[in-house]
Write an enzyme that holds these catalytic residues in place. Structure first.
Site, PDB file in Angstrom:
ATOM      1  N   LYS A   1      -9.582  -5.512  10.500  1.00 13.57           N
ATOM      2  CA  LYS A   1     -11.078  -5.221  10.390  1.00 13.57           C
ATOM      3  C   LYS A   1     -12.165  -5.022  10.731  1.00 13.57           C
ATOM      4  O   LYS A   1     -13.314  -4.161   9.857  1.00 13.57           O
ATOM      5  CB  LYS A   1     -10.869  -5.835   9.018  1.00 13.57           C
TER       6      LYS A   1
ATOM      7  N   THR B   1     -13.366 -25.672   6.591  1.00 10.23           N
ATOM      8  CA  THR B   1     -13.954 -26.588   7.470  1.00 10.23           C
ATOM      9  C   THR B   1     -15.380 -26.155   7.391  1.00 10.23           C
ATOM     10  O   THR B   1     -15.897 -24.931   7.196  1.00 10.23           O
ATOM     11  CB  THR B   1     -13.625 -25.117   9.086  1.00 10.23           C
TER      12      THR B   1
ATOM     13  N   ASP C   1     -12.705  -3.436  -0.541  1.00 10.65           N
ATOM     14  CA  ASP C   1     -12.696  -4.096  -0.589  1.00 10.65           C
ATOM     15  C   ASP C   1     -13.807  -4.680  -1.495  1.00 10.65           C
ATOM     16  O   ASP C   1     -13.628  -5.325  -2.855  1.00 10.65           O
ATOM     17  CB  ASP C   1     -12.249  -5.184   0.000  1.00 10.65           C
TER      18      ASP C   1
ATOM     19  N   SER D   1       1.034  -1.848  -0.430  1.00 14.61           N
ATOM     20  CA  SER D   1      -0.143   0.134   0.488  1.00 14.61           C
ATOM     21  C   SER D   1       1.008   1.105  -0.087  1.00 14.61           C
ATOM     22  O   SER D   1       0.438   2.255  -0.944  1.00 14.61           O
ATOM     23  CB  SER D   1      -0.813  -0.031   1.425  1.00 14.61           C
TER      24      SER D   1
ATOM     25  N   GLU E   1     -23.389   1.671   5.100  1.00 15.01           N
ATOM     26  CA  GLU E   1     -23.938  -0.108   4.590  1.00 15.01           C
ATOM     27  C   GLU E   1     -22.529  -1.012   4.334  1.00 15.01           C
ATOM     28  O   GLU E   1     -23.312  -2.289   5.213  1.00 15.01           O
ATOM     29  CB  GLU E   1     -24.830   0.775   3.964  1.00 15.01           C
TER      30      GLU E   1
ATOM     31  N   GLY F   1     -12.730 -20.574   0.102  1.00 13.15           N
ATOM     32  CA  GLY F   1     -12.733 -20.252   1.598  1.00 13.15           C
ATOM     33  C   GLY F   1     -13.982 -19.479   1.969  1.00 13.15           C
ATOM     34  O   GLY F   1     -15.072 -19.255   1.899  1.00 13.15           O
TER      35      GLY F   1
ATOM     36  N   SER G   1     -17.956 -26.071   9.148  1.00 10.91           N
ATOM     37  CA  SER G   1     -18.734 -25.222  10.240  1.00 10.91           C
ATOM     38  C   SER G   1     -18.496 -23.678   9.875  1.00 10.91           C
ATOM     39  O   SER G   1     -19.654 -22.852   9.656  1.00 10.91           O
ATOM     40  CB  SER G   1     -18.460 -25.493  11.028  1.00 10.91           C
ATOM     41  N   ARG G   2     -17.195 -23.429   9.032  1.00  8.50           N
ATOM     42  CA  ARG G   2     -17.304 -21.732   9.253  1.00  8.50           C
ATOM     43  C   ARG G   2     -18.185 -21.518   7.708  1.00  8.50           C
ATOM     44  O   ARG G   2     -18.440 -19.990   7.603  1.00  8.50           O
ATOM     45  CB  ARG G   2     -15.907 -21.626   8.760  1.00  8.50           C
TER      46      ARG G   2
ATOM     47  N   GLN H   1      -9.473  -1.512  -4.659  1.00 10.49           N
ATOM     48  CA  GLN H   1      -9.488  -0.407  -3.542  1.00 10.49           C
ATOM     49  C   GLN H   1      -8.659   0.106  -2.742  1.00 10.49           C
ATOM     50  O   GLN H   1      -9.218   1.150  -2.871  1.00 10.49           O
ATOM     51  CB  GLN H   1      -9.769  -1.993  -2.584  1.00 10.49           C
TER      52      GLN H   1
HETATM   53  P1  ATR Z   1      -8.271 -13.746   5.614  1.00 10.34           P
HETATM   54  O1  ATR Z   1      -8.843 -12.664   6.739  1.00 10.34           O
HETATM   55  O2  ATR Z   1      -7.331 -13.903   5.020  1.00 10.34           O
HETATM   56  O3  ATR Z   1      -9.619 -15.255   4.956  1.00 10.34           O
HETATM   57  P2  ATR Z   1      -8.081 -16.193   7.900  1.00 10.34           P
HETATM   58  O4  ATR Z   1      -9.645 -15.672   7.924  1.00 10.34           O
HETATM   59  O5  ATR Z   1      -8.147 -17.188   8.339  1.00 10.34           O
HETATM   60  O6  ATR Z   1      -7.982 -15.319   6.800  1.00 10.34           O
HETATM   61  O7  ATR Z   1      -8.685 -17.200   6.355  1.00 10.34           O
HETATM   62  C1  ATR Z   1      -8.587 -17.504   5.462  1.00 10.34           C
HETATM   63  C2  ATR Z   1      -9.185 -18.690   4.977  1.00 10.34           C
HETATM   64  O8  ATR Z   1      -8.997 -19.798   4.356  1.00 10.34           O
HETATM   65  C3  ATR Z   1     -10.160 -19.917   5.229  1.00 10.34           C
HETATM   66  O9  ATR Z   1     -11.038 -19.694   4.973  1.00 10.34           O
HETATM   67  C4  ATR Z   1      -9.396 -21.170   6.176  1.00 10.34           C
HETATM   68  O10 ATR Z   1     -10.040 -22.173   5.837  1.00 10.34           O
HETATM   69  P3  ATR Z   1     -10.103 -23.055   7.272  1.00 10.34           P
HETATM   70  O11 ATR Z   1     -11.323 -21.788   7.874  1.00 10.34           O
HETATM   71  O12 ATR Z   1     -10.838 -24.279   7.472  1.00 10.34           O
HETATM   72  O13 ATR Z   1      -9.192 -22.464   7.892  1.00 10.34           O
HETATM   73  C5  ATR Z   1      -8.399 -21.133   4.850  1.00 10.34           C
HETATM   74  N1  ATR Z   1      -7.205 -21.962   3.968  1.00 10.34           N
HETATM   75  C6  ATR Z   1      -6.336 -21.902   5.101  1.00 10.34           C
HETATM   76  N2  ATR Z   1      -5.464 -22.111   4.543  1.00 10.34           N
HETATM   77  C7  ATR Z   1      -5.870 -23.514   4.597  1.00 10.34           C
HETATM   78  C8  ATR Z   1      -5.031 -24.632   3.845  1.00 10.34           C
HETATM   79  N3  ATR Z   1      -4.076 -24.836   4.267  1.00 10.34           N
HETATM   80  N4  ATR Z   1      -6.098 -25.847   3.255  1.00 10.34           N
HETATM   81  C9  ATR Z   1      -7.281 -24.866   3.334  1.00 10.34           C
HETATM   82  N5  ATR Z   1      -8.048 -23.773   3.585  1.00 10.34           N
HETATM   83  C10 ATR Z   1      -6.953 -23.236   4.361  1.00 10.34           C
END
Ligand code: ATR
Length: 492
Positions: free
Chosen positions: A291, A375, A327, A244, A303, A350, A377-378, A469
């Site tokens: 953030k 993951t 963003d 930046s 908003e 992600g 659940s996330r 951005q």
């Molecule tokens: P950011 O704010 O940069 O998005 P974050 O909040 O840590 O960083 O999110 C990282 C994302 O990358 C998440 O979706 C994470 O998956 P999980 O929710 O399962 O943690 C994903 N991620 C990071 N490393 C990973 C890996 N080695 N394999 C698969 N997904 C990964």
């Protein structure tokens, strides 16, 4: 003044550095303690080899130096330096007053000044020691120099308060903030009331927070900055790697805007907001991990921030700080240009912080959005919160069976430098019809994008979002359009 610190072993090497850096520094410090003993007397000719004002320093180990010989020899050498045309001689402020006074008098006969220096490697919290040291040195007719450790935002706040109080007094002084949290002081040294900042040749950078002469020339262009230049910045942790400063400072220069944009490594947003008020910062970018947290520190957010739950841009209107999220637009702009009509299905890989603005943007363009995440659940939580009826969740392995997709957006850190061969969706076979967008910008073309391109897909790299951005931030910061072709665009 930018002062190049020269820690060479030989006079020949020191001379070479003086010549190389002549055009990007205004002063140089010759560290006599680093010269091998037989070179030290020879170094006394350096002032006659350079038109830069030179500082003679022979630092002791307790103050971060490597001088091993006797004290008498050290003082004798510095006395000779004073008589040889060095513009400044640096001696520790805790030396006997009579010795400091004798140096002040000796130097004044040669048009030079004594720098009375003070080092404190413990966290800076209390201004009293600094003030008494400054008063003592000024009383002797020396320039006070304080090098203090800034190990967090609270410490930077205490230092900022002290420096601004000192700045009200007209005398010259040198303030050095050690440690990576002190970087803003090293860059915006004039705003903190320091007459100079130290820098080193790029290949000699050793300590955290040290800056190279090259960096002070680009991206910061310090020769054009005064203490009246408007400050902007970016908070994050870590934040020193970000592009930046290049993007904003280049644009300031191109349009002749008197501004300086710098990184603020931060570990406490409450303390940072106070620093922002004291320095009258015009606006700042926000990156990981602040953030979300920053939202609660602002007067008002728009908003977009409320919908996404994340704020990457803070700008000032009057005395208040407002938050928005660029963003979202930065992500959307290159996609809209390529996409044509709306509707259909998108895949987002992600569910982290970066995925939030992408999800809200995708929701505005597509009928359904599939979220694939390691993951489950996330992904579920993100989908429910941001995508509602349009959201579907799957594992990375299942993503292939839920297509076809018009667009695939990659938001994880998988494939980011240095792990450039990693693939977030290794089992997915591209049809060749998808538009594939990876928001990673280092490397510019990830392994995932290369694979998509090889299958015939159109691709978008993260640099477009990064620039998009930042351009919107720039407009909020300055009220001016981001220039079409800023200086040094090739560097970011
Ligand atoms: P950011 O704010 O940069 O998005 P974050 O909040 O840590 O960083 O999110 C990282 C994302 O990358 C998440 O979706 C994470 O998956 P999980 O929710 O399962 O943690 C994903 N991620 C990071 N490393 C990973 C890996 N080695 N394999 C698969 N997904 C990964």
């Amino acid at each position: 003044m930018r002062a190049l610190v020269i820690t060479e072993k030989s006079v020949k090497a020191a001379k070479a550095l003086l010549a190389t850096y002549r055009s990007i520094v205004e002063c140089a410090e010759i560290r006599f303690d680093h010269l091998v003993p037989e070179e030290r007397e020879k170094a006394l000719i350096l002032p006659s080899c350079s038109d830069l004002p030179l500082i003679a320093t022979a630092r002791l180990p307790k103050d971060g130096g490597v001088w091993k010989e006797g004290e008498e020899e050290r003082i004798d050498l510095l006395r000779k330096a004073a008589e040889s045309g060095f513009a400044f001689v640096d001696l520790e402020a805790d030396q006997p007053r009579s010795l400091l006074r004798s140096f002040v008098e000796l130097l004044s006969g040669y048009g030079g000044r004594l720098i009375a220096s003070f080092h404190d490697f413990t966290s800076f919290t209390d201004e009293r020691t600094l003030f008494s040291m400054v008063e003592e040195a000024e009383g002797l007719g020396a320039i006070p120099k304080a090098a203090v450790m800034i190990d967090g935002s609270v410490s930077l706040l205490a230092f900022t308060r002290a420096a601004l109080k000192l700045k009200e007094r007209p005398a010259e002084r040198i303030l050095v903030a050690m440690g990576s949290f002190g970087v803003p002081v090293r860059i915006a040294y004039r705003h903190f009331g320091s007459m100079l900042t130290f820098c080193a040749p790029a290949e000699k950078i050793a300590a955290p927070g040290q800056l190279s002469a090259e960096a002070l020339a680009f991206p910061y262009a310090l020769s054009r900055i005064s203490d009246k230049s408007r400050l902007f910045g970016i908070i994050g942790n870590p934040v020193l790697h970000t592009r930046s400063p290049e993007i904003h400072n280049s644009a300031f220069r191109s349009i002749g805007f008197d501004g300086l944009y710098l990184p603020f490594p931060t570990d406490d947003t409450v303390a940072f907001m106070e620093i922002a008020r004291l320095l009258e910062i015009g606006g700042f970018s926000v990156t990981v991990p602040f953030k979300e947290e920053i939202i609660g520190r602002l007067h008002e957010v728009d908003e977009n921030v409320r919908a996404i739950g994340s704020c990457n841009t803070v700008f000032r209107r009057g005395h208040e700080f407002h938050g928005t999220n660029t963003d979202y637009d930065g992500f959307l702009a290159p996609l809209k240009i390529r996409l044509g009509k709306r509707g259909g299905r998108a895949l987002m890989i992600g569910s982290g912080g970066a995925a939030r603005s992408v999800a809200v943007a995708l929701r505005s363009l597509f009928d359904s959005v599939v979220v694939a995440n390691r993951t489950h659940s996330r992904a579920q939580r993100l989908s429910e919160a941001l995508l509602g009826e349009k959201g579907h969740v799957c594992s990375p392995e299942e993503a292939g069976s839920l297509g076809p997709y018009r667009v695939i957006v990659q938001t994880t850190s998988v494939g980011m430098s240095p792990h450039i061969d990693d693939d977030p969706l290794p089992s997915y076979c591209f049809t060749g019809d998808e538009l594939v967008y990876d928001i990673i910008y280092i490397p510019e073309k990830t392994h995932f994008l290369q694979r998509a391109e090889a299958s015939g897909c159109d691709i978008i790299g993260g640099k477009e979002m990064l620039l998009g951005q930042a351009e919107r931030q720039f407009e909020l910061f300055t009220g001016l359009r981001y220039p079409k072709d800023p200086e040094h665009r090739e560097n970011f």
